[in-house]
Write an enzyme that holds these catalytic residues in place. Structure first.
Site, PDB file in Angstrom:
ATOM      1  N   LYS A 118       0.816  -1.204   0.000  1.00 40.70           N
ATOM      2  CA  LYS A 118       0.000   0.000   0.000  1.00 40.70           C
ATOM      3  C   LYS A 118       0.860   1.270   0.000  1.00 40.70           C
ATOM      4  O   LYS A 118       2.068   1.222   0.253  1.00 40.70           O
ATOM      5  CB  LYS A 118      -0.933  -0.021   1.211  1.00 40.70           C
ATOM      6  CG  LYS A 118      -1.973  -1.133   1.163  1.00 40.70           C
ATOM      7  CD  LYS A 118      -2.845  -1.076   2.405  1.00 40.70           C
ATOM      8  CE  LYS A 118      -3.875  -2.171   2.453  1.00 40.70           C
ATOM      9  NZ  LYS A 118      -4.687  -2.093   3.689  1.00 40.70           N
TER      10      LYS A 118
ATOM     11  N   TYR B 200     -12.613  -2.912  -2.291  1.00 39.00           N
ATOM     12  CA  TYR B 200     -13.104  -2.770  -0.915  1.00 39.00           C
ATOM     13  C   TYR B 200     -14.631  -2.720  -0.847  1.00 39.00           C
ATOM     14  O   TYR B 200     -15.198  -2.113   0.062  1.00 39.00           O
ATOM     15  CB  TYR B 200     -12.514  -1.510  -0.272  1.00 39.00           C
ATOM     16  CG  TYR B 200     -11.031  -1.598  -0.031  1.00 39.00           C
ATOM     17  CD1 TYR B 200     -10.506  -2.518   0.879  1.00 39.00           C
ATOM     18  CD2 TYR B 200     -10.139  -0.773  -0.712  1.00 39.00           C
ATOM     19  CE1 TYR B 200      -9.145  -2.604   1.113  1.00 39.00           C
ATOM     20  CE2 TYR B 200      -8.768  -0.857  -0.484  1.00 39.00           C
ATOM     21  CZ  TYR B 200      -8.285  -1.766   0.431  1.00 39.00           C
ATOM     22  OH  TYR B 200      -6.933  -1.854   0.660  1.00 39.00           O
TER      23      TYR B 200
ATOM     24  N   PHE C  96     -15.305   4.175   8.037  1.00 41.16           N
ATOM     25  CA  PHE C  96     -13.915   4.352   7.625  1.00 41.16           C
ATOM     26  C   PHE C  96     -13.703   4.275   6.111  1.00 41.16           C
ATOM     27  O   PHE C  96     -12.600   4.534   5.616  1.00 41.16           O
ATOM     28  CB  PHE C  96     -13.008   3.320   8.314  1.00 41.16           C
ATOM     29  CG  PHE C  96     -13.343   1.889   7.967  1.00 41.16           C
ATOM     30  CD1 PHE C  96     -12.852   1.281   6.830  1.00 41.16           C
ATOM     31  CD2 PHE C  96     -14.163   1.146   8.808  1.00 41.16           C
ATOM     32  CE1 PHE C  96     -13.161  -0.034   6.517  1.00 41.16           C
ATOM     33  CE2 PHE C  96     -14.472  -0.174   8.513  1.00 41.16           C
ATOM     34  CZ  PHE C  96     -13.969  -0.760   7.359  1.00 41.16           C
TER      35      PHE C  96
ATOM     36  N   ARG D  84      -0.478 -14.523   4.801  1.00 38.88           N
ATOM     37  CA  ARG D  84      -1.211 -13.819   5.870  1.00 38.88           C
ATOM     38  C   ARG D  84      -0.484 -13.940   7.216  1.00 38.88           C
ATOM     39  O   ARG D  84      -0.478 -13.004   8.002  1.00 38.88           O
ATOM     40  CB  ARG D  84      -2.644 -14.319   5.954  1.00 38.88           C
ATOM     41  CG  ARG D  84      -3.450 -13.812   4.738  1.00 38.88           C
ATOM     42  CD  ARG D  84      -4.900 -14.126   4.814  1.00 38.88           C
ATOM     43  NE  ARG D  84      -5.592 -13.515   5.924  1.00 38.88           N
ATOM     44  CZ  ARG D  84      -6.042 -12.259   5.954  1.00 38.88           C
ATOM     45  NH1 ARG D  84      -5.829 -11.457   4.923  1.00 38.88           N
ATOM     46  NH2 ARG D  84      -6.699 -11.807   6.997  1.00 38.88           N
TER      47      ARG D  84
ATOM     48  N   THR E 226      -4.268  -7.206  11.011  1.00 38.73           N
ATOM     49  CA  THR E 226      -4.567  -5.917  10.396  1.00 38.73           C
ATOM     50  C   THR E 226      -4.063  -4.749  11.232  1.00 38.73           C
ATOM     51  O   THR E 226      -3.521  -3.787  10.704  1.00 38.73           O
ATOM     52  CB  THR E 226      -6.089  -5.778  10.166  1.00 38.73           C
ATOM     53  OG1 THR E 226      -6.511  -6.858   9.335  1.00 38.73           O
ATOM     54  CG2 THR E 226      -6.430  -4.476   9.488  1.00 38.73           C
TER      55      THR E 226
ATOM     56  N   ARG F 171       3.845  -6.397   9.471  1.00 39.84           N
ATOM     57  CA  ARG F 171       3.169  -5.308  10.182  1.00 39.84           C
ATOM     58  C   ARG F 171       3.746  -5.119  11.578  1.00 39.84           C
ATOM     59  O   ARG F 171       3.868  -3.993  12.058  1.00 39.84           O
ATOM     60  CB  ARG F 171       1.666  -5.566  10.246  1.00 39.84           C
ATOM     61  CG  ARG F 171       0.973  -5.375   8.908  1.00 39.84           C
ATOM     62  CD  ARG F 171      -0.515  -5.610   9.024  1.00 39.84           C
ATOM     63  NE  ARG F 171      -1.188  -5.381   7.764  1.00 39.84           N
ATOM     64  CZ  ARG F 171      -2.197  -6.126   7.312  1.00 39.84           C
ATOM     65  NH1 ARG F 171      -2.638  -7.158   8.025  1.00 39.84           N
ATOM     66  NH2 ARG F 171      -2.768  -5.847   6.165  1.00 39.84           N
TER      67      ARG F 171
ATOM     68  N   ASN G  63      -1.688   0.240   7.357  1.00 40.59           N
ATOM     69  CA  ASN G  63      -1.135  -1.060   7.743  1.00 40.59           C
ATOM     70  C   ASN G  63      -0.297  -1.733   6.665  1.00 40.59           C
ATOM     71  O   ASN G  63      -0.143  -2.941   6.672  1.00 40.59           O
ATOM     72  CB  ASN G  63      -2.255  -1.975   8.233  1.00 40.59           C
ATOM     73  CG  ASN G  63      -3.321  -2.213   7.194  1.00 40.59           C
ATOM     74  OD1 ASN G  63      -3.149  -1.901   6.020  1.00 40.59           O
ATOM     75  ND2 ASN G  63      -4.436  -2.781   7.611  1.00 40.59           N
TER      76      ASN G  63
ATOM     77  N   HIS H  72      -2.054  -5.389   1.882  1.00 41.34           N
ATOM     78  CA  HIS H  72      -3.285  -6.174   1.799  1.00 41.34           C
ATOM     79  C   HIS H  72      -2.871  -7.556   1.325  1.00 41.34           C
ATOM     80  O   HIS H  72      -2.021  -7.694   0.438  1.00 41.34           O
ATOM     81  CB  HIS H  72      -4.271  -5.584   0.790  1.00 41.34           C
ATOM     82  CG  HIS H  72      -5.359  -6.546   0.448  1.00 41.34           C
ATOM     83  ND1 HIS H  72      -6.470  -6.718   1.241  1.00 41.34           N
ATOM     84  CD2 HIS H  72      -5.471  -7.439  -0.580  1.00 41.34           C
ATOM     85  CE1 HIS H  72      -7.237  -7.672   0.706  1.00 41.34           C
ATOM     86  NE2 HIS H  72      -6.653  -8.118  -0.387  1.00 41.34           N
TER      87      HIS H  72
ATOM     88  N   GLU I 203      -9.637 -10.986  -6.535  1.00 44.85           N
ATOM     89  CA  GLU I 203      -8.728  -9.850  -6.427  1.00 44.85           C
ATOM     90  C   GLU I 203      -7.639  -9.892  -7.498  1.00 44.85           C
ATOM     91  O   GLU I 203      -7.297  -8.853  -8.078  1.00 44.85           O
ATOM     92  CB  GLU I 203      -8.094  -9.819  -5.032  1.00 44.85           C
ATOM     93  CG  GLU I 203      -9.108  -9.513  -3.957  1.00 44.85           C
ATOM     94  CD  GLU I 203      -8.599  -9.725  -2.549  1.00 44.85           C
ATOM     95  OE1 GLU I 203      -9.343  -9.375  -1.615  1.00 44.85           O
ATOM     96  OE2 GLU I 203      -7.466 -10.223  -2.366  1.00 44.85           O
TER      97      GLU I 203
END
Length: 171
Positions: free
Chosen positions: A32, A72, A80, A108, A114, A125, A135, A138, A149
């Site tokens: 991101k 999203y 948010f 993951r 998250t 993270r 964060n 994704h 995706e």
């Protein structure tokens, strides 16, 4: 989805003819804008490669509001959501398709929870994120999400299938 048999490391050492079924999966990872702005993309990519995962597609892009909305969609209407779209469209991102045994779960676990403030050290993270909202990454959460995706971010012609010559050292 492909599956393949490999000799596990212990079997290769002891000579037993026992095979282990490993599911090769593909998953989408987005680096991101906050990770790009902080100069973390190389470190993040290197972690996946050092794990023995294979990058089969990668590109830098400016996420459009339309793509953000599609990606999203489950968050539309949540308080948010506007800030999320502003964040992900505010600067370039890097999209990758990562392939490997149980790639969705492995990625993951490497990324961490998250909330970067609660993510354990050793996760991406946990080591680099200082925020719940910003964060860094994704990562697809299921096979169905990964398929959807990947299709949203990549054309089939942009995804490569190749063998890692040293793959047996990672299994």
């Amino acid at each position: 989805m492909q599956s393949f048999f490999i000799l596990c490391g212990l079997c290769a050492l002891c000579g037993k003819q026992e095979n282990t079924l490993m599911m090769t999966q593909r998953t989408l990872v987005l680096i991101k804008p906050d990770a790009i702005q902080r100069g973390l993309s190389g470190e993040i990519i290197a972690r996946f490669e050092r794990k023995g995962l294979k990058i089969v597609a990668i590109k830098m892009l400016q996420v459009t509001p339309e793509l953000a909305h599609r990606h999203y969609a489950e968050h539309v209407g949540k308080p948010f959501y506007p800030a999320l779209v502003e964040y992900v469209t505010g600067s370039p991102a890097i999209a990758m398709v990562i392939s490997g045994p149980e790639a969705i779960t492995v990625v993951r676990l490497m990324v961490g929870p998250t909330n970067g403030l609660a993510a354990p050290p050793g996760t991406i993270r946990g080591d680099f994120s200082t925020s719940h909202r910003l964060n860094l990454l994704h990562a697809s959460d299921s096979e169905a999400s990964a398929e959807q995706e990947i299709a949203a971010f990549f054309d089939v012609s942009e995804i490569f299938d190749y063998d890692l010559e040293l793959a047996h050292w990672f299994r």
